[in-house]
Structure formats: structure tokens, C-alpha cells
Design a protein around this motif. Structure first.
Motif, PDB file in Angstrom:
ATOM      1  N   UNK A  94       5.723   2.639 -12.237  1.00  0.00           N
ATOM      2  CA  UNK A  94       4.872   3.312 -12.857  1.00  0.00           C
ATOM      3  C   UNK A  94       4.070   4.120 -12.037  1.00  0.00           C
ATOM      4  N   UNK A  95       3.687   3.984 -10.716  1.00  0.00           N
ATOM      5  CA  UNK A  95       2.172   4.132  -9.958  1.00  0.00           C
ATOM      6  C   UNK A  95       2.770   5.821  -9.774  1.00  0.00           C
ATOM      7  N   UNK A  96       1.751   7.033 -10.397  1.00  0.00           N
ATOM      8  CA  UNK A  96       1.856   8.041  -9.990  1.00  0.00           C
ATOM      9  C   UNK A  96       0.767   8.762  -8.703  1.00  0.00           C
ATOM     10  N   UNK A  97       1.820   9.400  -7.978  1.00  0.00           N
ATOM     11  CA  UNK A  97       0.751  10.425  -6.883  1.00  0.00           C
ATOM     12  C   UNK A  97       0.476   9.610  -6.269  1.00  0.00           C
ATOM     13  N   UNK A  98       2.146   9.135  -5.132  1.00  0.00           N
ATOM     14  CA  UNK A  98       2.235   8.430  -4.495  1.00  0.00           C
ATOM     15  C   UNK A  98       2.098   9.390  -3.168  1.00  0.00           C
ATOM     16  N   UNK A  99       1.591   9.134  -1.776  1.00  0.00           N
ATOM     17  CA  UNK A  99       1.400   9.827  -0.583  1.00  0.00           C
ATOM     18  C   UNK A  99       3.347   9.651   0.306  1.00  0.00           C
ATOM     19  N   UNK A 100       3.538  11.021   0.377  1.00  0.00           N
ATOM     20  CA  UNK A 100       5.087  10.780   0.593  1.00  0.00           C
ATOM     21  C   UNK A 100       5.768  10.531   2.242  1.00  0.00           C
ATOM     22  N   UNK A 115      -5.041   3.100 -11.704  1.00  0.00           N
ATOM     23  CA  UNK A 115      -3.885   3.708 -10.831  1.00  0.00           C
ATOM     24  C   UNK A 115      -4.067   3.153  -9.655  1.00  0.00           C
ATOM     25  N   UNK A 116      -5.818   4.419  -9.672  1.00  0.00           N
ATOM     26  CA  UNK A 116      -6.369   4.504  -7.838  1.00  0.00           C
ATOM     27  C   UNK A 116      -5.743   3.140  -7.470  1.00  0.00           C
ATOM     28  N   UNK A 117      -6.483   1.572  -8.121  1.00  0.00           N
ATOM     29  CA  UNK A 117      -6.508   0.665  -7.426  1.00  0.00           C
ATOM     30  C   UNK A 117      -4.603   0.467  -7.273  1.00  0.00           C
ATOM     31  N   UNK A 118      -3.673   0.161  -8.543  1.00  0.00           N
ATOM     32  CA  UNK A 118      -2.498  -0.062  -7.583  1.00  0.00           C
ATOM     33  C   UNK A 118      -1.927   0.591  -6.786  1.00  0.00           C
ATOM     34  N   UNK A 119      -2.106   2.740  -6.467  1.00  0.00           N
ATOM     35  CA  UNK A 119      -1.721   3.189  -5.283  1.00  0.00           C
ATOM     36  C   UNK A 119      -2.642   2.377  -4.238  1.00  0.00           C
ATOM     37  N   UNK A 120      -3.519   1.889  -4.002  1.00  0.00           N
ATOM     38  CA  UNK A 120      -4.731   1.659  -3.107  1.00  0.00           C
ATOM     39  C   UNK A 120      -3.137   0.542  -2.940  1.00  0.00           C
ATOM     40  N   UNK A 121      -3.579  -0.780  -3.372  1.00  0.00           N
ATOM     41  CA  UNK A 121      -2.317  -2.425  -3.121  1.00  0.00           C
ATOM     42  C   UNK A 121      -0.808  -1.986  -2.895  1.00  0.00           C
ATOM     43  N   UNK A 122      -0.362  -0.871  -3.206  1.00  0.00           N
ATOM     44  CA  UNK A 122       0.885  -0.458  -2.944  1.00  0.00           C
ATOM     45  C   UNK A 122       1.145   0.173  -1.583  1.00  0.00           C
TER      46      UNK A 122
END
Length: 318
Positions: free
Chosen positions: A164-170, A118-125
């Protein structure tokens, strides 16, 4: 849910910036971004998103995985095309549309074949949110409006929700902190990431007008647009001060010329630039990307020509 509104016909260069401030950046986030990506900054958006993905290769868990699949080294043109076309389908038609949903489904199917954190997915986004703004701040003829920045955050948060990427910044500041901290912690030399980066730069040298120049010149120009941590992670040479001044000065000159031109009244998409070359006869969304073979190993997708799309899929010209 964003609305579909007619684009203004005014030729004023600032018409899309002014229009963005009249729209709701949350409700109308896709419409706001279309003014940036398809009207004021089509070429810059492609460049910025390309550099956004390029940065991710410097994270060994990402670059190494892409190297092991062989897609970004053995079939780099097709992989570039598939990524660009899937992202364009979502932006062009929206997540509420059948084509947008099909594109997200195809992306999720590909990601599900691999163990991606999930951390890598959040970073890519986060790179999709942060890098385009930084690129336009540095090289654009105007900065993004506050509404355009907010719209970008909400557009990619919505895309992240569908993935389904959790904990995204707002907000943008949160995405920026996430990106900078992740790169500081995870950027590192990796042979696989370097191979993927080299293959991507080699592909870039074939795009017009780059193909008219020696490959070494194009690569040195690319280095001049990279920051030191990114260069060090790939083991690339640092450009000279003169190289940076020439390349960035050329982009500033281009921005000044663009500022004098009338606003684009018809959208221009990434697929209009002629860089996506794998599907001259058209494509079906369901055939883009990679698939599992009979043994369960990933295998490349196959192009589907115009008129040969699976039921429910409309072929689209690339």
C-alpha cells in the motif's frame, strides 16, 4: 502475473542474460529477476540489498526509529535474518503464492506498529530498485540487461502495491531521481542511526570470510564501498585513495574470475550462504519479525522449530 518457466541448462556464462531478453519483463518480471538474484548474482544481490537497507539508516526518521525499537542494536542478527528471510520468501515463491502473501502480510503487520511516512516507505523501496543495479554496474561480471532493469522496476512496484505504498515511480529513472533527491534532502547525522549502522557493521564482521580478518580491517573495507554523503551522515572516516583502489580492485578481479566460470544451473539463495543463523531448526513465516506485547509495545518474534509451525504454515530450513 509472472509465469514459472524452466531455467535453461546451458553452461554459457551469458545464458541468463540472453534468456532475460526473450521474456516479457513486465509479465515475467519475477522469472527475469530470478536469473539475476539466484543464478548470476546471488552473493552480489545479498550485498547490494544489505547496502540498500544500510543507506536508509542515514535518514534520521528511519535510523532513529530502528534504534528506538532496539531490534537492530540488541538483536541485530535476528533482525537481519528476519528481514532477509521475509524478502527471500517473496522472491522465491512469488506474490501469487501463499508463502509470498504470508511474508508480505508479516511485513505489513510490523510496519503498522509504527508511524512511518509514505515518503520514507517510497524511499526504502527505491533503494531496492536502484542500489542493486548500481552495485552490479560497479562490481559485476556483466551489466544488467534492459529487460532485467525493467523487470526489477515492475517487481518492486508490485511489492509496493501489496504494501500500500502510493505514488511509486513508473520506471528506473524515476526511482533513481527519487532516491538521489531524498538522500540529498534527508541524509543527516543522527545518534540513533549511527548506533544502528555500527551494530550492522559489527554483525558483518562475523560473516565468513570476514570473520578471519581483524574487525578494523573489515570496517575500513566497508567504508571504501560507501560514498561521501553516506560516510558524512554517519560520521565515519573517509577511506584513503589506496583503500578504495584495493577494495574495488579486489571486487573487479572477482568479477573477471566469475566471467570465466560456467553459468549456475541450480538456484542459490541468500539462506544458502550461511549468514542467517537464528533458526537452525527452521522457521515459520508467521513467527518472523516483531510483535506487539500485552501492553501494546513491540516485542520480538519467537522462532518456531521444524514441525512446530502454526496451522497452514510450512517450516522452512534457513
Amino acid at each position: 502475473m509472472s509465469r514459472t518457466l524452466p531455467f535453461p541448462r546451458s553452461r554459457s556464462r551469458m545464458v541468463h542474460a540472453e534468456r532475460s531478453m526473450e521474456l516479457d519483463p513486465v509479465r515475467d518480471h519475477r522469472e527475469v529477476l530470478l536469473g539475476v538474484a539466484a543464478h548470476d548474482y546471488p552473493w552480489d544481490t545479498v550485498q547490494a540489498l544489505s547496502f540498500a537497507l544500510f543507506r536508509t539508516y542515514a535518514v534520521p526518521s528511519i535510523g532513529g526509529l530502528l534504534d528506538r525499537t532496539g531490534e537492530f542494536t540488541g538483536r541485530v542478527q535476528k533482525r537481519y535474518d528476519d528481514t532477509g528471510l521475509l524478502l527471500e520468501e517473496i522472491q522465491r515463491h512469488g506474490l501469487e503464492s501463499s508463502r509470498g502473501r504470508d511474508a508480505v502480510r508479516r511485513i505489513n503487520q510490523m510496519h503498522a506498529m509504527h508511524d512511518i511516512s509514505d515518503a520514507d516507505m517510497r524511499y526504502v523501496l527505491a533503494t531496492f530498485v536502484v542500489v542493486p543495479k548500481r552495485w552490479i554496474d560497479d562490481h559485476g561480471f556483466r551489466p544488467l540487461t534492459p529487460h532485467e532493469v525493467i523487470a526489477s522496476v515492475h517487481y518492486y512496484r508490485e511489492l509496493g502495491r501489496h504494501m500500500a505504498i502510493p505514488d511509486l515511480p513508473e520506471d528506473f529513472a524515476g526511482f533513481e531521481r527519487l532516491l538521489d533527491a531524498y538522500e540529498q534532502e534527508h541524509f543527516a547525522p543522527d545518534p540513533g542511526g549511527r548506533r544502528v549502522a555500527d551494530a550492522t557493521l559489527d554483525l558483518m564482521t562475523t560473516f565468513p570470510p570476514h570473520h578471519l580478518l581483524p574487525r578494523r580491517v573489515v570496517r575500513r573495507a566497508a567504508y571504501a564501498l560507501m560514498d561521501e554523503p553516506l560516510l558524512d551522515a554517519f560520521g565515519y572516516p573517509h577511506p584513503t585513495r589506496l583503500e578504495r583502489r584495493l577494495v574495488r580492485g579486489g571486487l573487479r578481479l572477482r568479477a573477471r574470475v566469475l566471467a570465466l566460470l560456467p553459468a549456475r544451473t541450480e538456484p542459490r539463495w541468500a539462506s544458502d550462504l550461511g549468514w542467517f543463523r537464528s533458526y537452525p531448526g527452521g522457521y515459520a513465516i508467521s513467527a518472523l519479525g516483531t510483535f506487539r506485547g500485552p501492553t501494546g509495545a513491540p516485542r520480538p518474534g519467537c522462532p518456531v522449530g521444524r514441525g512446530a509451525a502454526p496451522e497452514g504454515q510450512q517450516p522452512a530450513a534457513s
